[in-house]
Motif scaffolding. Sequence first.
Motif, PDB file in Angstrom:
ATOM      1  N   VAL A 139     -55.955  11.172  -9.535  1.00 53.76           N
ATOM      2  CA  VAL A 139     -54.970  11.941 -10.317  1.00 53.76           C
ATOM      3  C   VAL A 139     -54.365  13.055  -9.469  1.00 53.76           C
ATOM      4  N   ALA A 140     -55.193  13.727  -8.675  1.00 46.36           N
ATOM      5  CA  ALA A 140     -54.690  14.802  -7.813  1.00 46.36           C
ATOM      6  C   ALA A 140     -53.708  14.264  -6.772  1.00 46.36           C
ATOM      7  N   CYS A 200     -50.470  13.457  -8.602  1.00 44.35           N
ATOM      8  CA  CYS A 200     -49.760  14.705  -8.942  1.00 44.35           C
ATOM      9  C   CYS A 200     -49.112  15.310  -7.698  1.00 44.35           C
ATOM     10  N   LEU A 213     -46.000  13.353  -6.939  1.00 40.54           N
ATOM     11  CA  LEU A 213     -44.920  13.725  -7.850  1.00 40.54           C
ATOM     12  C   LEU A 213     -44.316  15.077  -7.471  1.00 40.54           C
ATOM     13  N   LEU A 214     -45.175  16.058  -7.203  1.00 37.84           N
ATOM     14  CA  LEU A 214     -44.677  17.377  -6.807  1.00 37.84           C
ATOM     15  C   LEU A 214     -43.878  17.311  -5.509  1.00 37.84           C
TER      16      LEU A 214
END
Length: 138
Positions: free
Chosen positions: A98-99, A102, A105-106
Amino acid sequence: MAVLLSFAAWMQWPLWPCTFAEATGLPCPGCGLTRATSALFHGEWRASWQFHPFAGGFLLGGIFVIAAALLPSERVETLAATVEGIERRTKLPAIFLVAVLCFGLLRMLGFWYQPEVGNFSGRFLKGPVSSKTQHTGQ
């Protein structure tokens, strides 16, 4: 696979371009991992972090898998059971995944260094990294 790609980058062999980046014009969540791992092998911690902050985690995972492959089979079963117990208690693999997603995406949204997409001969060498890393790829 990551270790082989990192070795190829360290040797400055040409690598294939990222399919996701070619199709979308954006870096994928894994873009920069090879260069980051290569920077780790060269002791360039800051450059590695800028290319991809999760390279160390992937490298440790790869080393762990290779070490487990070299163990005798009875030790592998014990190790696998221990790792499974830790994974169930901590959910660390899911948290790590998940990290990474994320982070990807960032980065796509411009909150982290973005490799220049479209210049596949050296797209990861265009950002704010150490002069030693910039010099080696071109």
